[in-house]
Design a protein around this motif. Structure first.
Motif, mmCIF file in Angstrom:
data_model
loop_
_atom_site.group_PDB
_atom_site.id
_atom_site.type_symbol
_atom_site.label_atom_id
_atom_site.label_comp_id
_atom_site.label_asym_id
_atom_site.label_seq_id
_atom_site.Cartn_x
_atom_site.Cartn_y
_atom_site.Cartn_z
ATOM 1 N N ILE A 1 0.952 -1.337 0.184
ATOM 2 C CA ILE A 1 -0.021 -0.150 0.020
ATOM 3 C C ILE A 1 0.799 1.217 0.065
ATOM 4 C CG2 ILE A 1 -1.912 -1.046 1.276
ATOM 5 C CD1 ILE A 1 -0.955 0.554 3.605
ATOM 6 N N THR A 2 0.479 2.418 -0.368
ATOM 7 C CA THR A 2 0.868 3.651 -0.342
ATOM 8 C C THR A 2 0.231 4.323 0.736
ATOM 9 O OG1 THR A 2 -0.764 4.653 -2.047
ATOM 10 C CG2 THR A 2 1.279 3.610 -2.864
ATOM 11 N N VAL A 3 0.538 5.726 0.978
ATOM 12 C CA VAL A 3 -0.064 6.554 1.855
ATOM 13 C C VAL A 3 -1.417 6.835 1.460
ATOM 14 C CG1 VAL A 3 -0.277 8.929 2.872
ATOM 15 C CG2 VAL A 3 2.028 7.902 2.420
ATOM 16 N N ARG A 4 -1.969 6.788 0.257
ATOM 17 C CA ARG A 4 -3.413 6.670 -0.014
ATOM 18 C C ARG A 4 -4.199 5.554 0.496
ATOM 19 N NH1 ARG A 4 -3.500 8.712 -6.467
ATOM 20 N NH2 ARG A 4 -2.663 10.964 -6.019
ATOM 21 N N GLY A 5 -3.524 4.237 0.432
ATOM 22 C CA GLY A 5 -4.136 3.229 0.882
ATOM 23 C C GLY A 5 -4.219 3.072 2.530
ATOM 24 N N SER A 6 -3.142 4.045 2.916
ATOM 25 C CA SER A 6 -3.112 3.878 4.425
ATOM 26 C C SER A 6 -4.305 4.727 5.078
ATOM 27 C CB SER A 6 -1.902 4.420 5.152
ATOM 28 O OG SER A 6 -1.886 4.641 6.502
ATOM 29 N N ASP A 7 -4.331 5.922 4.316
ATOM 30 C CA ASP A 7 -5.416 7.034 4.628
ATOM 31 C C ASP A 7 -6.849 6.504 4.587
ATOM 32 O OD1 ASP A 7 -3.667 9.110 5.136
ATOM 33 O OD2 ASP A 7 -3.681 9.745 2.982
ATOM 34 N N TRP A 8 -7.210 5.541 3.402
ATOM 35 C CA TRP A 8 -8.307 4.759 3.503
ATOM 36 C C TRP A 8 -8.704 4.008 4.404
ATOM 37 C CZ3 TRP A 8 -12.921 5.009 1.199
ATOM 38 C CH2 TRP A 8 -13.735 3.943 1.284
ATOM 39 N N TYR A 9 -7.665 3.109 4.847
ATOM 40 C CA TYR A 9 -7.871 2.435 6.005
ATOM 41 C C TYR A 9 -8.251 3.057 7.068
ATOM 42 C CZ TYR A 9 -6.278 -2.129 3.573
ATOM 43 O OH TYR A 9 -5.856 -3.215 2.879
ATOM 44 N N PHE A 10 -7.504 4.246 7.661
ATOM 45 C CA PHE A 10 -7.925 4.941 8.634
ATOM 46 C C PHE A 10 -9.404 5.623 8.599
ATOM 47 C CE2 PHE A 10 -3.060 5.572 9.661
ATOM 48 C CZ PHE A 10 -3.405 4.804 10.920
ATOM 49 N N ALA A 11 -9.905 5.840 7.332
ATOM 50 C CA ALA A 11 -10.880 6.423 7.291
ATOM 51 C C ALA A 11 -11.991 5.498 7.403
ATOM 52 C CB ALA A 11 -11.301 6.891 5.659
ATOM 53 N N VAL A 12 -11.880 4.171 6.983
ATOM 54 C CA VAL A 12 -12.791 3.213 7.134
ATOM 55 C C VAL A 12 -12.811 2.778 8.848
ATOM 56 C CG1 VAL A 12 -13.332 0.649 6.956
ATOM 57 C CG2 VAL A 12 -12.543 2.194 4.924
ATOM 58 N N CYS A 13 -11.854 2.878 9.247
ATOM 59 C CA CYS A 13 -11.796 2.807 10.922
ATOM 60 C C CYS A 13 -12.455 3.542 11.606
ATOM 61 C CB CYS A 13 -10.132 2.906 11.393
ATOM 62 S SG CYS A 13 -10.122 2.822 13.131
#
Length: 301
Positions: free
Chosen positions: A22-34
């Motif tokens: 993943i990239t930072v975008r993927g990490s941001d998305w995971y945090f958003a879902v969290c």
């Protein structure tokens, strides 16, 4: 320093190294879902206080589903809970380039806990017998475990585990769609409507998970960020979305109609307290008679 620093704090070496991740975008998305999962957990728990204690079972189970999911997504957003597995099919596209793909095993830990809870929500709603519920949950666990094992295998044998998982899913789907509706029909049209709505919603979404697996962990067709979005959208619909439908459907359904009898100390009288209060009353009568007798004796004397 601002922004998401999770990938810098938790790098891509974790007993093994990955070059397809993943990239930072993927990490941001995971945090958003969290964040969404955590928020809906609070909503479901808050709605439970509108019900008496004996009517909160489905609120508790549903809140537990999104709570566990929020922890899993926090873990994935933090770039933790993963290992790297050599891909079976290497791609030339730069977004999928690399021979070691990042596999989030924490996702499967989430599913191992939350999917049985979700099935419990569903199958208690239709009044399915307990032995059948347990067997359906067992098949569901087989589905999750074989998915995890397949994701951790680098050779074509991963598709054997994939097949086992799909067969187990077909059993779960049959039990939900056919057996569950037959039992729900007996309990009344409102229960049948709620069960059908939630059951069809769940099975339709669950049919998309094998596709996501085949495109990501299985075939290495889509990049890890796209995997995050695919699974994230499915989980949002299958957990908070399912929970909203279920809680709304149960708003006028008492659990006693489903064959569930849960005692509430605030509304159910305690046999022990009744017996104790009865003894006090009888003692009072006895003492009253004794005191009256004593008064008569003294007046006579």
């Amino acid at each position: 320093m601002g922004g998401n620093q999770a990938l810098q704090a938790n790098g891509f070496t974790n007993t093994v190294s990955t070059n397809n991740h993943i990239t930072v975008r993927g990490s941001d998305w995971y945090f958003a879902v969290c964040a969404v999962m955590a928020f809906t957990t609070l909503i479901f728990m808050g709605l439970s206080f509108r019900k008496s204690r004996s009517q909160r079972l489905f609120h508790y189970i549903t809140a537990a589903i999104t709570l566990v999911a929020s922890i899993a997504y926090f873990c994935m957003g933090s770039n933790l809970g993963w290992t790297a597995i050599q891909v079976e099919f290497e791609r030339s596209n730069p977004k999928e380039a690399g021979n070691m793909r990042q596999i989030f095993y924490v996702r499967y830990i989430d599913w191992f806990i939350t999917t049985p809870l979700l099935l419990t929500d569903l199958l208690l709603t239709c009044g399915l017998p307990t032995p059948t519920i347990l067997y359906v949950i067992l098949m569901n666990e087989i589905m999750i475990v074989t998915g995890l094992v397949g994701a951790l295998v680098k050779s074509s044998y991963k598709w054997g585990f994939y097949t086992f998982g799909c067969v187990a899913f077909l059993f779960v789907a049959y039990s939900v769609v056919f057996e569950g509706r037959a039992y729900a029909r007996i309990l009344g049209p409102d229960i049948l409507k709620t069960y059908t709505m939630c059951g069809v919603w769940t099975i339709f979404l669950w049919c998309l998970y094998p596709i996501a697996w085949g495109l990501s962990e299985g075939g290495n067709v889509i990049p890890s960020d796209s995997e995050a979005i695919f699974y994230g959208i499915l989980d949002l619909l299958a957990k908070p979305g399912f929970g909203a439908l279920l809680i709304w459907g149960h708003r006028n359904i008492e659990v006693e109609r489903l064959g569930l009898h849960i005692r509430d100390p605030e509304t159910t009288p305690s046999p022990f307290r009744e017996k104790k209060s009865g003894n006090v009353a009888s003692n009072g009568v006895i003492n009253g008679h004794n005191s009256t007798g004593a008064g008569q004796d003294s007046s006579t004397v």
